[in-house]
Design a protein around this motif. Structure first.
Motif, PDB file in Angstrom:
ATOM      1  N   ARG A 231      29.438  48.989  31.942  1.00 19.28           N
ATOM      2  CA  ARG A 231      30.138  49.036  30.653  1.00 19.28           C
ATOM      3  C   ARG A 231      29.479  50.010  29.675  1.00 19.28           C
ATOM      4  N   THR A 280      30.593  41.900  33.587  1.00 19.81           N
ATOM      5  CA  THR A 280      31.183  42.135  32.272  1.00 19.81           C
ATOM      6  C   THR A 280      30.150  42.165  31.161  1.00 19.81           C
ATOM      7  N   ARG A 426      36.475  49.613  27.555  1.00 24.51           N
ATOM      8  CA  ARG A 426      35.794  48.510  28.243  1.00 24.51           C
ATOM      9  C   ARG A 426      36.793  47.528  28.847  1.00 24.51           C
ATOM     10  N   PHE A 429      37.764  49.051  32.096  1.00 26.01           N
ATOM     11  CA  PHE A 429      36.744  48.766  33.106  1.00 26.01           C
ATOM     12  C   PHE A 429      36.925  47.355  33.662  1.00 26.01           C
ATOM     13  N   GLU A 430      37.100  46.403  32.755  1.00 26.23           N
ATOM     14  CA  GLU A 430      37.238  45.003  33.153  1.00 26.23           C
ATOM     15  C   GLU A 430      38.424  44.823  34.096  1.00 26.23           C
TER      16      GLU A 430
END
Length: 453
Positions: A231, A280, A426, A429-430
């Motif tokens: 992240r 995460t 982000r 990404f998750e």
């Protein structure tokens, strides 16, 4: 020179629109960042310096060391540290809620947006006075690091105002547990790549990962092959630049082109192969320094933690990707907040950080590579003496500066817009990197575009 227009309530209303804060801070006054006359500071001054800093153990220890050195010169100055966890937005939010700050840590990606909000002094007057007094010379520091503290990172020829000074030089490198490599990939010679750093590439790393995975095949409890804070935006930015990708166009609209998508897939492929996991909330590389991971991506301050591995630790540059390799690089910049009650004293502390004495303190801790050129170079500079008995490859921390890239794509955005993009990225990404993720690339990109619309 860019002129300051914001008044207190304008700045706070801006912060309110960003962070949902209610009303105008009480008894807060922001100074004009351009219109000031630097003064001298009495060495016997009784004062408290309020410093906002990143909330990490390494940064806390570094700032304690610097404060102790500063107290030799100014023995009656106390320090109050405000630790910022959400540092992209934390500074503006902290100021808007009424906290008076003197010295503030400035993420290099945000220097322009924080300057636009009138939250940072333009340091030019302070620099010129100190230079005239023979106490400061901007040419003593790496030019690329100095540019990080300038408006639009020095790319605007009409405005190169300096809003923070770069305390150190920090790029992402590869930490390797050599004992685990010997155990699970005995045919891989880490020392060869220490001696031939130009040959340490992403493909070579993938080959090592495959060997490690095969070597662990019969293990019930397996160490993670690659541990990284995926992240971490500057880490991903280096991947995007290596793939010649783009985030935003000149108007701040998302591009997310083929190179950007290739960078996403570099990490997705590691996950699919079982080499890494997307965590995460990962903020510390606990597995690596507990010998439960073989490879880690981090910057110099992590050295102070990783050294717990002793002889089992080695360092290589970030793996080269493609014909024009890039690596995320930055600095720990500090500037003077326009809410400061002691801006002259705040400047003296920042100047101390940048002085040969302050930079030597950084060197001796081993937790940072100084930005002062003379202390980076030489046969055995101080920062390379950190746990010298292990003979670590410290050259990896300054290897191939032509590969360095900084997060300058937010120069056209306000803090509000930049935070929106950070959150959307982000979230992307998750969605796309989760271990059991089923979100397609197209859906992940569409969510990003929708979030920043």
């Amino acid at each position: 020179m860019k002129k300051w227009i914001a008044t207190l309530c304008a700045a706070v209303l801006l912060a309110t629109s960003i962070f949902g804060l209610q009303g105008c801070a009480v008894n807060m006054e922001l100074k004009d960042p351009d219109d000031y006359v630097p003064g001298d500071v009495d060495p016997e001054i009784n004062a408290t310096l309020r410093v906002a800093m990143l909330n990490t153990t390494q940064e806390e220890e570094l700032m304690d060391d610097l404060a102790s050195g500063f107290n030799v010169i100014y023995p009656n100055v106390d320090f109050e540290f405000t630790k910022l966890t959400t540092y992209e937005s934390g500074i503006a939010q902290t100021i808007a809620t009424g906290t008076k700050l003197d010295v503030i840590w400035v993420p290099d990606a945000y220097v322009t947006s924080l300057a636009d909000q009138g939250l940072l002094y333009n340091l030019q007057n302070y620099m010129e006075k100190s230079e005239a007094d023979g106490l400061f010379n901007p040419d003593d520091y790496q030019p690329a690091m100095m540019k990080l503290g300038q408006y639009k990172h020095g790319s605007d020829p009409d405005n190169t105002a300096q809003y923070f000074l770069p305390r150190d030089y920090s790029k992402i490198v590869t930490y390797i547990n050599t004992s685990l490599v010997e155990q699970y990939a005995p045919d891989f010679d880490v020392q060869y790549y220490v001696e031939h750093m130009d040959e340490w590439t992403w493909d070579v790393m993938l080959d090592l990962c495959e060997q490690l995975q095969n070597g662990m095949a019969n293990e019930q409890t397996k160490p993670r092959i690659v541990e990284a804070m995926w992240r971490w935006l500057i880490l991903f930015y280096g991947l995007v630049q290596a793939e010649d990708g783009s985030y935003l166009d000149a108007d701040g609209n998302p591009v997310l082109d083929e190179g950007f998508q290739n960078a996403l897939n570099l990490v997705r492929d590691l996950i699919d192969e079982g080499y890494t996991t997307f965590d995460t909330n990962l903020t510390e590389l606990n597995r690596f320094h507990s010998a439960q991971a073989v490879i880690a991506f981090q910057s110099r301050p992590y050295m102070a933690t990783a050294v717990v591995l002793g002889d089992d630790l080695e360092i290589l540059p970030f793996p080269a990707i493609g014909s024009d390799p890039k690596v995320g690089t930055g600095t720990t910049g500090y500037g003077i907040c326009t809410s400061s009650e002691n801006p002259d004293l705040a400047w003296e502390f920042i100047r101390y950080m940048m002085s040969e004495n302050g930079q030597t303190v950084l060197s001796e801790t081993g937790k940072a590579v100084p930005s002062m050129i003379s202390l980076q170079e030489g046969e055995n500079p101080g920062w390379k003496q950190f746990y010298s008995q292990y003979n670590y490859n410290h050259d990896a921390f300054v290897y191939a500066p032509e590969r360095d890239v900084v997060m300058d794509y937010y120069d056209m955005l306000s803090s509000a817009e930049a935070k929106t993009h950070d959150d959307a990225l982000r979230a992307l990404f998750e969605a796309y990197w989760r271990q059991d993720g089923t979100t397609s690339m197209i859906d992940a990109l569409d969510r990003y575009r929708e979030a920043v619309r």
